[in-house]
Design an enzyme around this catalytic site. Sequence first.
Site, PDB file in Angstrom:
ATOM      1  N   ASP A 148       0.829  -1.203   0.000  1.00 54.76           N
ATOM      2  CA  ASP A 148       0.000   0.000   0.000  1.00 54.76           C
ATOM      3  C   ASP A 148       0.865   1.256   0.000  1.00 54.76           C
ATOM      4  O   ASP A 148       1.971   1.257   0.542  1.00 54.76           O
ATOM      5  CB  ASP A 148      -0.912  -0.023   1.247  1.00 54.76           C
ATOM      6  CG  ASP A 148      -2.090   0.921   1.113  1.00 54.76           C
ATOM      7  OD1 ASP A 148      -2.277   1.504   0.033  1.00 54.76           O
ATOM      8  OD2 ASP A 148      -2.829   1.079   2.105  1.00 54.76           O
ATOM      9  N   HIS A 208       2.883   3.145  -8.878  1.00 60.01           N
ATOM     10  CA  HIS A 208       2.738   1.707  -9.165  1.00 60.01           C
ATOM     11  C   HIS A 208       3.987   1.182  -9.887  1.00 60.01           C
ATOM     12  O   HIS A 208       4.483   0.106  -9.590  1.00 60.01           O
ATOM     13  CB  HIS A 208       1.491   1.436 -10.004  1.00 60.01           C
ATOM     14  CG  HIS A 208       0.205   1.805  -9.310  1.00 60.01           C
ATOM     15  ND1 HIS A 208      -0.050   1.460  -8.000  1.00 60.01           N
ATOM     16  CD2 HIS A 208      -0.891   2.485  -9.739  1.00 60.01           C
ATOM     17  CE1 HIS A 208      -1.259   1.916  -7.661  1.00 60.01           C
ATOM     18  NE2 HIS A 208      -1.775   2.549  -8.689  1.00 60.01           N
ATOM     19  N   LEU A 221      11.105 -20.477  -4.392  1.00 60.62           N
ATOM     20  CA  LEU A 221      10.025 -19.664  -3.820  1.00 60.62           C
ATOM     21  C   LEU A 221       8.746 -19.751  -4.660  1.00 60.62           C
ATOM     22  O   LEU A 221       8.814 -19.756  -5.889  1.00 60.62           O
ATOM     23  CB  LEU A 221      10.507 -18.199  -3.773  1.00 60.62           C
ATOM     24  CG  LEU A 221       9.482 -17.133  -3.410  1.00 60.62           C
ATOM     25  CD1 LEU A 221       9.148 -17.205  -1.926  1.00 60.62           C
ATOM     26  CD2 LEU A 221      10.003 -15.737  -3.747  1.00 60.62           C
TER      27      LEU A 221
HETATM   28  C1  FPP Z   1      -1.774   0.076  -3.367  1.00 59.26           C
HETATM   29  O1  FPP Z   1      -1.336   1.398  -3.365  1.00 59.26           O
HETATM   30  C2  FPP Z   1      -1.256  -0.662  -4.527  1.00 59.26           C
HETATM   31  C3  FPP Z   1      -2.023  -1.288  -5.460  1.00 59.26           C
HETATM   32  C4  FPP Z   1      -3.482  -1.333  -5.426  1.00 59.26           C
HETATM   33  C5  FPP Z   1      -1.412  -1.969  -6.621  1.00 59.26           C
HETATM   34  C6  FPP Z   1      -0.154  -2.723  -6.365  1.00 59.26           C
HETATM   35  C7  FPP Z   1       0.542  -2.907  -7.642  1.00 59.26           C
HETATM   36  C8  FPP Z   1       1.882  -2.908  -7.817  1.00 59.26           C
HETATM   37  C9  FPP Z   1       2.864  -2.805  -6.725  1.00 59.26           C
HETATM   38  C10 FPP Z   1       2.470  -2.991  -9.174  1.00 59.26           C
HETATM   39  C11 FPP Z   1       2.155  -4.197  -9.992  1.00 59.26           C
HETATM   40  C12 FPP Z   1       2.389  -5.457  -9.281  1.00 59.26           C
HETATM   41  C13 FPP Z   1       3.012  -6.525  -9.784  1.00 59.26           C
HETATM   42  C14 FPP Z   1       2.989  -7.771  -8.968  1.00 59.26           C
HETATM   43  C15 FPP Z   1       3.728  -6.550 -11.064  1.00 59.26           C
HETATM   44  P1  FPP Z   1      -2.418   2.551  -3.521  1.00 59.26           P
HETATM   45  O2  FPP Z   1      -2.576   2.839  -4.965  1.00 59.26           O
HETATM   46  O3  FPP Z   1      -3.673   2.156  -2.829  1.00 59.26           O
HETATM   47  O4  FPP Z   1      -1.718   3.741  -2.775  1.00 59.26           O
HETATM   48  P2  FPP Z   1      -2.417   4.930  -1.953  1.00 59.26           P
HETATM   49  O5  FPP Z   1      -3.129   4.294  -0.793  1.00 59.26           O
HETATM   50  O6  FPP Z   1      -1.264   5.775  -1.529  1.00 59.26           O
HETATM   51  O7  FPP Z   1      -3.346   5.633  -2.876  1.00 59.26           O
END
Ligand code: FPP
Length: 249
Positions: free
Chosen positions: A25, A42, A136
């Site tokens: 997050d 992201h 893994l």
């Molecule tokens: C949460 O941060 C993150 C996500 C919903 C997406 C996670 C995706 C990635 C790390 C990249 C792609 C993953 C892979 C496995 C290739 P948020 O957007 O909710 O952040 P915020 O709370 O600050 O808005």
Amino acid sequence: MFKFMSLKESIVKEQIPQHIAIIMDGNGRWAKKRGNQRIFGHRNGVNAVRAVTEAAGELGVKYLTLYAFSTENWNRPRPEIEALMSLLVSTINSETDTLLKNGVCLRTIGDTESLPPSVAAKLKEATAKTSGCNGLNLILALNYSSRWEITNAMTRIAKSVLDGQISPANITSETISSHLCTGGIPDPELIIRTSGEYRLSNFLLWQAAYSEFYFTDVLWPDFDKEELYRAIVDFQKRERRFGKISEQL
Ligand code: FPP
């Protein structure tokens, strides 16, 4: 000469959690702090995914589950959803060979069949390609939510009861565990959430019954190997009692 032990050196090798699950997050906030679009966060989050996968593999963790896209994430603005899907495909394209080389088995949990067809096909291809790996297990939770998973398991168990394959009297917690997406995978001993939020957000609700939780203010794109070591060192200081008292352990 006195030498400080590094975080990695303080990890007790015999007590490495075999399953670590992470709620990644804070990507959006990380990008905003830098005056950038959320997708920039992201994209940088992928570096953290790479670092944590590498570190987990090196330490001998058997399962690493990453919450990459929840069923509720469909409520985000469409351009962000599309950018996340294409980031997933491009990351799989660029990383599958490295996964293979390192014996990492890519798996998924969630309703992946309902993802856009090109994404679903790419996941199928990469999971098949790495299925023979014995290092893994990197498990991506995609189009996943625990309530969806539990509902789905209940429907299938109910069908088996109607078909006469299971008797209601024989339904145990193992019956339920084995019908979840994580059937056959041990429950996570450690669940990490980044970015200073203190909730599970519909992630592994059944499996988390006895998990230890580790919360950190670090935003996901800043989470690196050292941060994972820090979480494991903290986990190893905890006493896991499973309902018993200290003296019984
Ligand atoms: C949460 O941060 C993150 C996500 C919903 C997406 C996670 C995706 C990635 C790390 C990249 C792609 C993953 C892979 C496995 C290739 P948020 O957007 O909710 O952040 P915020 O709370 O600050 O808005």
